[in-house]
Design a protein around this motif. Structure first.
Motif, PDB file in Angstrom:
ATOM      1  N   GLU A 147      -8.865 -67.934 -29.711  1.00 33.27           N
ATOM      2  CA  GLU A 147      -7.812 -68.715 -31.143  1.00 33.27           C
ATOM      3  C   GLU A 147      -7.431 -67.867 -32.170  1.00 33.27           C
ATOM      4  O   GLU A 147      -7.035 -67.997 -32.714  1.00 33.27           O
ATOM      5  N   LEU A 148      -8.912 -66.834 -32.198  1.00 30.62           N
ATOM      6  CA  LEU A 148      -9.471 -65.706 -32.872  1.00 30.62           C
ATOM      7  C   LEU A 148      -7.919 -64.892 -32.869  1.00 30.62           C
ATOM      8  O   LEU A 148      -7.865 -64.474 -32.479  1.00 30.62           O
ATOM      9  N   GLY A 149      -7.313 -64.682 -34.483  1.00 28.18           N
ATOM     10  CA  GLY A 149      -6.166 -63.790 -34.681  1.00 28.18           C
ATOM     11  C   GLY A 149      -6.939 -62.940 -35.350  1.00 28.18           C
ATOM     12  O   GLY A 149      -8.089 -62.440 -35.511  1.00 28.18           O
ATOM     13  N   GLY A 150      -6.420 -61.411 -35.541  1.00 24.70           N
ATOM     14  CA  GLY A 150      -6.801 -60.398 -35.691  1.00 24.70           C
ATOM     15  C   GLY A 150      -7.376 -59.609 -34.829  1.00 24.70           C
ATOM     16  O   GLY A 150      -7.342 -59.279 -33.849  1.00 24.70           O
ATOM     17  N   ASP A 151      -7.258 -58.185 -35.334  1.00 24.62           N
ATOM     18  CA  ASP A 151      -6.917 -56.925 -34.930  1.00 24.62           C
ATOM     19  C   ASP A 151      -8.663 -56.739 -33.652  1.00 24.62           C
ATOM     20  O   ASP A 151      -8.850 -56.288 -32.588  1.00 24.62           O
ATOM     21  N   TYR A 152      -9.303 -56.622 -35.068  1.00 16.55           N
ATOM     22  CA  TYR A 152     -10.808 -56.388 -34.334  1.00 16.55           C
ATOM     23  C   TYR A 152     -11.389 -57.694 -32.899  1.00 16.55           C
ATOM     24  O   TYR A 152     -12.487 -57.634 -32.969  1.00 16.55           O
ATOM     25  N   GLN A 153     -10.563 -59.334 -33.225  1.00 16.30           N
ATOM     26  CA  GLN A 153     -11.303 -59.590 -31.680  1.00 16.30           C
ATOM     27  C   GLN A 153     -10.916 -59.122 -30.975  1.00 16.30           C
ATOM     28  O   GLN A 153     -11.726 -59.606 -30.262  1.00 16.30           O
ATOM     29  N   ILE A 154     -10.097 -58.206 -30.333  1.00 17.05           N
ATOM     30  CA  ILE A 154     -10.411 -57.539 -29.485  1.00 17.05           C
ATOM     31  C   ILE A 154     -11.623 -57.122 -29.136  1.00 17.05           C
ATOM     32  O   ILE A 154     -12.029 -57.177 -27.513  1.00 17.05           O
ATOM     33  N   LYS A 155     -12.576 -56.153 -29.746  1.00 15.04           N
ATOM     34  CA  LYS A 155     -13.308 -55.625 -29.717  1.00 15.04           C
ATOM     35  C   LYS A 155     -14.830 -56.797 -29.886  1.00 15.04           C
ATOM     36  O   LYS A 155     -15.642 -57.019 -28.577  1.00 15.04           O
ATOM     37  N   ASN A 156     -14.776 -57.817 -30.721  1.00 10.92           N
ATOM     38  CA  ASN A 156     -15.406 -59.026 -31.041  1.00 10.92           C
ATOM     39  C   ASN A 156     -15.646 -59.535 -29.223  1.00 10.92           C
ATOM     40  O   ASN A 156     -16.459 -59.988 -28.585  1.00 10.92           O
ATOM     41  N   SER A 157     -14.506 -60.277 -29.064  1.00  8.65           N
ATOM     42  CA  SER A 157     -14.122 -61.062 -27.491  1.00  8.65           C
ATOM     43  C   SER A 157     -14.767 -59.827 -26.327  1.00  8.65           C
ATOM     44  O   SER A 157     -15.299 -60.486 -25.402  1.00  8.65           O
ATOM     45  N   ASN A 158     -14.411 -58.588 -25.922  1.00  7.04           N
ATOM     46  CA  ASN A 158     -15.371 -56.915 -25.117  1.00  7.04           C
ATOM     47  C   ASN A 158     -16.240 -57.709 -25.742  1.00  7.04           C
ATOM     48  O   ASN A 158     -17.567 -57.798 -24.516  1.00  7.04           O
ATOM     49  N   SER A 168     -11.095 -72.672 -28.155  1.00  4.94           N
ATOM     50  CA  SER A 168     -11.163 -73.912 -29.085  1.00  4.94           C
ATOM     51  C   SER A 168     -12.121 -73.914 -30.016  1.00  4.94           C
ATOM     52  O   SER A 168     -13.075 -74.712 -30.847  1.00  4.94           O
ATOM     53  N   VAL A 169     -12.681 -72.321 -30.472  1.00  3.50           N
ATOM     54  CA  VAL A 169     -13.739 -71.788 -30.932  1.00  3.50           C
ATOM     55  C   VAL A 169     -13.763 -72.496 -33.154  1.00  3.50           C
ATOM     56  O   VAL A 169     -15.028 -72.819 -33.309  1.00  3.50           O
ATOM     57  N   CYS A 170     -12.708 -72.628 -33.369  1.00  2.00           N
ATOM     58  CA  CYS A 170     -12.383 -73.348 -34.416  1.00  2.00           C
ATOM     59  C   CYS A 170     -12.746 -74.523 -34.779  1.00  2.00           C
ATOM     60  O   CYS A 170     -13.750 -75.240 -35.599  1.00  2.00           O
ATOM     61  N   ASN A 171     -12.330 -75.312 -33.814  1.00  3.51           N
ATOM     62  CA  ASN A 171     -12.978 -77.065 -34.092  1.00  3.51           C
ATOM     63  C   ASN A 171     -14.240 -77.368 -33.287  1.00  3.51           C
ATOM     64  O   ASN A 171     -15.065 -78.010 -34.310  1.00  3.51           O
ATOM     65  N   THR A 172     -14.673 -76.213 -33.062  1.00  2.00           N
ATOM     66  CA  THR A 172     -15.833 -76.804 -32.314  1.00  2.00           C
ATOM     67  C   THR A 172     -17.091 -76.159 -33.166  1.00  2.00           C
ATOM     68  O   THR A 172     -18.333 -76.929 -33.484  1.00  2.00           O
TER      69      THR A 172
END
Length: 199
Positions: A103-114, A141-145
């Motif tokens: 659900e989260l955007g932004g290029d940095y989310q790729i490293k965060n998700s890894n 659903s991270v934003c809602n949670t």
């Protein structure tokens, strides 16, 4: 907290490069950083490090060895084969967990998700039960949670309005690079800064 500490360390290193005549500054910065992470790396508790520099990696490894804490550098264990931007975040094709919609955007989310997926692998190895459904729901659903907002969050489309809560040097660099890929005739950039306990 950890992101702020690493960002602070990088800022200090940039400062040192500008003033090479301060010969013992690097040692003082390394000592300060080591002091800051002492409460984060716990004895015999596995630690996942998402991103390092040669300087921070050495300190992380030294502290983990001292605490007999297994250390995993997520940047060396890529769990994501392909990350594709979507209208509301990212679609991840992963090695161990199939397709995940984040659900989260932004290029940095790729490293965060890894980093997150590496942490999940470690938790599962420690005996925690984490299902595929848990992972998929967590990402989608991270934003809602959690109430988390401001991660390349699109607030409007006419005109396109994006909010991002970049909170350290690395985060701001990602935002700037992502803005360079946007197409626009006019860009209005608003920055909101705050500090605690200002007098």
């Amino acid at each position: 907290r950890f992101g702020r500490i690493v960002g602070y360390y990088h800022k200090l290193l940039e400062y040192i490069e500008k003033f090479p005549e301060v010969t013992d500054a690097r040692e003082r910065v390394d000592y300060k950083f080591f002091a800051l992470i002492r409460g984060i790396i716990k004895r015999e508790i596995p630690v996942i490090i998402g991103e390092t520099t040669p300087e921070t990696r050495t300190i992380f490894a030294h502290k983990a060895k001292k605490e007999n804490a297994p250390i995993i550098f997520a940047e060396e264990n890529n769990t994501i084969n392909v990350a594709t931007p979507t209208s509301s975040g990212y679609k991840y094709e992963t090695k161990q967990f199939g397709t995940i919609l984040g659900e989260l955007g932004g290029d940095y989310q790729i490293k965060n998700s890894n980093t997150i997926l590496n942490a999940i692998l470690q938790l599962k190895a420690c005996g925690y039960t984490i299902t595929q459904d848990n992972i998929h729901k967590g990402f989608s659903s991270v934003c809602n949670t959690t109430g988390l907002m401001g991660r390349w969050q699109i607030l409007g489309t006419q005109p396109k309005t994006v909010c991002d809560a970049g909170h350290n040097i690395g985060g701001i660099k990602y935002i700037v690079n992502q803005l360079k890929r946007e197409k626009y005739s006019t860009l209005r950039f608003f920055i909101y800064l705050f500090a605690k306990n200002l007098k």
